[in-house]
Write a protein that holds these residues in place. Sequence first.
Motif, PDB file in Angstrom:
ATOM      1  N   MET A 171       0.831  -1.205   0.000  1.00 52.23           N
ATOM      2  CA  MET A 171       0.000   0.000   0.000  1.00 52.23           C
ATOM      3  C   MET A 171       0.866   1.256   0.000  1.00 52.23           C
ATOM      4  N   MET A 181       1.214   4.067  -2.955  1.00 51.70           N
ATOM      5  CA  MET A 181       0.974   5.461  -2.562  1.00 51.70           C
ATOM      6  C   MET A 181       2.191   6.317  -2.906  1.00 51.70           C
ATOM      7  N   ALA A 186      -3.660   2.968  -2.380  1.00 47.62           N
ATOM      8  CA  ALA A 186      -3.433   1.966  -1.337  1.00 47.62           C
ATOM      9  C   ALA A 186      -4.417   0.809  -1.462  1.00 47.62           C
ATOM     10  N   CYS A 240      -3.614  -1.725  -4.405  1.00 57.04           N
ATOM     11  CA  CYS A 240      -2.271  -2.291  -4.590  1.00 57.04           C
ATOM     12  C   CYS A 240      -2.374  -3.779  -4.881  1.00 57.04           C
TER      13      CYS A 240
END
Length: 135
Positions: free
Chosen positions: A54, A58, A113, A116
């Motif tokens: 995540m 990000m 996130a 992912c």
Amino acid sequence: MGTLKNEYLGNLRTEGLHIPSGNKIITDAPVDNMGKGEAFSPTDLMTFSLSACMMTIMGQVADREKIDMSGLKTDITKVMAANPRRVAEIHISFAWPNLVLSDKQKTMLINAARTCPVAQSIHPDIKLEVTFNLY
């Protein structure tokens, strides 16, 4: 040839090797499952991998949008089920103090996130509770 190798060392411990870099990681069975609990358990690594994935995705969005990712942290809690023994819940709480983001930027980072590759690979029976404290 693969990119990873793993060796059983005895006493419920393994040593993994990332072949391209030479980095190693040790796993240990947890104390509540006949182990010493002296290293990450395999299920710890599973939940940690979700958090790391995540954050990585990000980070890709943040790089593109010129957002400084410094200080982003997660707390991870794993809840095990007994029969069969498995990960039943994963709780991840993101904290990013002193951050100033637009609503659009927050939405982009949260979407990154949640989408992912590891999050997309988690079985739907596992309860995921993800909290974003993006101040």
